[in-house]
Motif scaffolding. Structure first.
Motif, mmCIF file in Angstrom:
data_model
loop_
_atom_site.group_PDB
_atom_site.id
_atom_site.type_symbol
_atom_site.label_atom_id
_atom_site.label_comp_id
_atom_site.label_asym_id
_atom_site.label_seq_id
_atom_site.Cartn_x
_atom_site.Cartn_y
_atom_site.Cartn_z
ATOM 1 N N MET A 3 0.869 -1.173 0.000
ATOM 2 C CA MET A 3 0.000 0.000 0.000
ATOM 3 C C MET A 3 0.903 1.220 0.000
ATOM 4 O O MET A 3 1.852 1.292 0.773
ATOM 5 N N LEU A 4 0.547 2.165 -0.849
ATOM 6 C CA LEU A 4 1.432 3.307 -1.036
ATOM 7 C C LEU A 4 1.861 3.993 0.249
ATOM 8 O O LEU A 4 3.031 4.205 0.488
ATOM 9 N N ASP A 5 0.891 4.315 1.065
ATOM 10 C CA ASP A 5 1.226 5.152 2.202
ATOM 11 C C ASP A 5 1.729 4.366 3.408
ATOM 12 O O ASP A 5 2.067 4.924 4.424
ATOM 13 N N ALA A 15 14.500 3.485 -4.727
ATOM 14 C CA ALA A 15 13.041 3.616 -4.675
ATOM 15 C C ALA A 15 12.504 3.409 -6.075
ATOM 16 O O ALA A 15 13.024 3.972 -7.037
ATOM 17 N N THR A 16 11.462 2.582 -6.191
ATOM 18 C CA THR A 16 10.932 2.333 -7.521
ATOM 19 C C THR A 16 9.677 3.157 -7.793
ATOM 20 O O THR A 16 9.106 3.083 -8.857
ATOM 21 N N LEU A 17 9.248 3.965 -6.815
ATOM 22 C CA LEU A 17 8.150 4.906 -7.033
ATOM 23 C C LEU A 17 8.612 6.313 -6.650
ATOM 24 O O LEU A 17 9.179 6.504 -5.580
ATOM 25 N N ALA A 18 8.405 7.265 -7.562
ATOM 26 C CA ALA A 18 8.759 8.665 -7.279
ATOM 27 C C ALA A 18 7.468 9.449 -7.099
ATOM 28 O O ALA A 18 6.493 9.217 -7.817
ATOM 29 N N ARG A 19 7.452 10.365 -6.144
ATOM 30 C CA ARG A 19 6.255 11.187 -5.923
ATOM 31 C C ARG A 19 6.564 12.640 -6.235
ATOM 32 O O ARG A 19 7.591 13.168 -5.794
ATOM 33 N N ILE A 20 5.651 13.263 -6.953
ATOM 34 C CA ILE A 20 5.792 14.682 -7.295
ATOM 35 C C ILE A 20 4.436 15.332 -7.064
ATOM 36 O O ILE A 20 3.453 14.952 -7.711
ATOM 37 N N HIS A 187 -16.898 4.884 -9.717
ATOM 38 C CA HIS A 187 -17.926 5.227 -8.726
ATOM 39 C C HIS A 187 -17.505 4.908 -7.303
ATOM 40 O O HIS A 187 -17.711 5.680 -6.387
ATOM 41 N N ASP A 188 -16.955 3.689 -7.121
ATOM 42 C CA ASP A 188 -16.673 3.220 -5.767
ATOM 43 C C ASP A 188 -15.269 3.569 -5.302
ATOM 44 O O ASP A 188 -14.918 3.281 -4.153
ATOM 45 N N GLY A 189 -14.484 4.142 -6.204
ATOM 46 C CA GLY A 189 -13.114 4.528 -5.842
ATOM 47 C C GLY A 189 -12.206 3.347 -5.537
ATOM 48 O O GLY A 189 -11.241 3.477 -4.787
ATOM 49 N N ILE A 190 -12.502 2.205 -6.156
ATOM 50 C CA ILE A 190 -11.718 1.005 -5.839
ATOM 51 C C ILE A 190 -10.795 0.561 -6.966
ATOM 52 O O ILE A 190 -10.021 -0.384 -6.795
ATOM 53 N N ALA A 191 -10.897 1.211 -8.123
ATOM 54 C CA ALA A 191 -10.031 0.810 -9.240
ATOM 55 C C ALA A 191 -8.594 1.211 -8.920
ATOM 56 O O ALA A 191 -8.303 2.390 -8.726
ATOM 57 N N ALA A 192 -7.718 0.223 -8.838
ATOM 58 C CA ALA A 192 -6.319 0.498 -8.511
ATOM 59 C C ALA A 192 -5.445 0.190 -9.714
ATOM 60 O O ALA A 192 -5.687 -0.783 -10.432
ATOM 61 N N THR A 193 -4.455 1.038 -9.923
ATOM 62 C CA THR A 193 -3.435 0.750 -10.925
ATOM 63 C C THR A 193 -2.210 0.244 -10.167
ATOM 64 O O THR A 193 -1.827 0.823 -9.145
ATOM 65 N N GLU A 284 0.658 0.292 -5.438
ATOM 66 C CA GLU A 284 -0.774 0.352 -5.734
ATOM 67 C C GLU A 284 -1.227 1.804 -5.634
ATOM 68 O O GLU A 284 -1.004 2.453 -4.614
ATOM 69 N N VAL A 285 -1.861 2.296 -6.685
ATOM 70 C CA VAL A 285 -2.299 3.691 -6.702
ATOM 71 C C VAL A 285 -3.773 3.752 -7.097
ATOM 72 O O VAL A 285 -4.178 3.131 -8.081
ATOM 73 N N PHE A 286 -4.553 4.494 -6.344
ATOM 74 C CA PHE A 286 -5.961 4.731 -6.686
ATOM 75 C C PHE A 286 -6.027 6.109 -7.319
ATOM 76 O O PHE A 286 -5.998 7.117 -6.611
ATOM 77 N N LEU A 287 -6.070 6.156 -8.632
ATOM 78 C CA LEU A 287 -5.997 7.451 -9.320
ATOM 79 C C LEU A 287 -7.266 8.272 -9.114
ATOM 80 O O LEU A 287 -8.379 7.741 -9.181
ATOM 81 N N ARG A 288 -7.052 9.552 -8.853
ATOM 82 C CA ARG A 288 -8.150 10.504 -8.668
ATOM 83 C C ARG A 288 -7.945 11.665 -9.637
ATOM 84 O O ARG A 288 -6.818 11.895 -10.087
#
Ligand SMILES: O=C(O)CCC(=O)C(=O)O
Ligand SMILES: [Fe+2]
Length: 342
Positions: A3-5, A15-20, A187-193, A284-288
């Motif tokens: 989980m990301l956070d 680190a294989t994920l960069a945050r900007i 709709h449910d905010g559950i689609a994760a990439t 895992e990212v839940f895109l918004r």
């Protein structure tokens, strides 16, 4: 799944994920310029020049972070960019998979192509979304269970975006990067990439598995859209290829969502283990809305969880671009008179 956070701090590996994350002031300044721009499909070369100018407003450190993501072998495989500007008003999500004919402003397209321009050149393939530079990724009725971007109710397997190629390899002329930009969440905010980096995958599997993954014992099926639209639904397999290649420190991974055919029983076992490892190491990212993912299409593989599509105009809507560092090495696919590739 990481989980990301809550991801544990890793000290032994890059680190294989960069945050900007953009500051609000920068977001608003870029948004104010993008909202005045017209549809980039009218004159893509002019628009991409303009977007470079607009995105040069990013603070130097963030600009460098994105440029480094695009140019260096040892940087992260996935970049999570947040607080991007959004369109002031959104039309319904097209139920036919897009593009929308009702979109009045082009902020999301500008963000997508602006980020693209920092990584390389946007490219279009006639076999994927008709050669367009901005792809709409939207669930389409009837496509729920397909291993394509029209799907929703089944897990979209870990894969790279590959392209059918007469040379027998689908992992050569394909994009170096893709950018996924969220216009509307599900709709449910559950689609994760998900994104699994080959460096993490290799660390997770045993030596024998890694050795088999590095041998040409696998055939990739062409993308679902190619098989459907150009091969009458019949599988079109690549030449035998390894799934992992390149130097130990900087591995490249190739895999197909629409089917990988192992040629031996040990190759099948290695593929099963690789798929398991992908789930173990994935970010895992839940895109918004206002979020984008910069995806290195060679350093790792990506996937999408299940979600529920409703086809009511409020479904999940991403925009996607394909990016090459250079178009020169794919000029053999150029379509005469059009700046797209076949
Ligand atoms: O929907 C997603 O999050 C990923 C879809 C995907 O794999 C793609 O558009 O290439
Ligand atoms: Fe994909």
């Amino acid at each position: 799944m990481t989980m990301l956070d809550t991801a544990p701090a890793r000290t032994d590996a890059p680190a294989t994920l960069a945050r900007i994350t953009l500051d609000n002031a920068v977001r608003d300044a870029i948004g104010a310029l993008l909202v005045a721009e017209s549809d980039p499909s009218l004159d893509p070369d002019w628009s991409t020049a303009r977007y470079r100018q607009i995105f040069s407003q990013l603070p130097t450190e963030q600009l460098q972070q994105i440029l480094d993501f695009g140019r260096h072998s040892d940087t992260a495989g996935v970049g999570y960019v947040r607080n991007l500007p959004v369109d002031p008003e959104l039309p319904p999500t097209p139920v036919d998979g897009g593009p929308s004919r009702l979109k009045k402003t082009f902020v999301s397209e500008g963000v997508l192509l602006g980020l693209t321009g920092m990584l390389g050149e946007p490219v279009g393939f006639t076999t994927e979304k008709d050669g367009q530079l901005v792809h709409d990724v939207i669930p389409v009725s009837g496509g729920e269970t397909t291993q394509t971007n029209m799907g929703s109710s089944t897990f979209l397997n870990f894969h790279n975006d590959i392209v059918y190629d007469e040379i027998g390899r689908y992992d050569v002329s394909n994009p170096d990067f893709l950018v996924l930009h969220c216009v509307r969440a599900d709709h449910d905010g559950i689609a994760a990439t998900h994104y699994a980096d080959a460096r993490d995958i290799i660390r997770a599997v045993d030596e024998r598995t890694a050795e088999i993954l590095r041998s040409p014992q696998f055939r990739l099926n062409a993308p679902g859209s190619y098989v459907r639209n150009f091969a009458a639904g019949e599988d079109v397999l690549s030449d035998p290829v390894p799934l992992i290649s390149g130097p130990e420190e900087f591995p490249e991974i190739a895999s197909s969502a629409n089917g990988v055919v192992p040629m031996t029983t040990s190759a099948q076992a290695a593929l099963d283990r690789m798929r398991e490892a992908c789930r173990e190491v994935a970010h895992e990212v839940f895109l918004r809305p206002g979020d984008a993912l910069l995806i290195n299409n060679r350093k790792g593989v990506h996937a999408r969880s299940q979600f529920q599509a409703r086809y009511d105009g409020q479904d999940r809507w991403l925009q996607r671009s394909y990016v090459r560092r250079s178009q020169w090495t794919i000029r053999y696919r150029a379509v005469a008179g059009r700046r797209v590739h076949n």
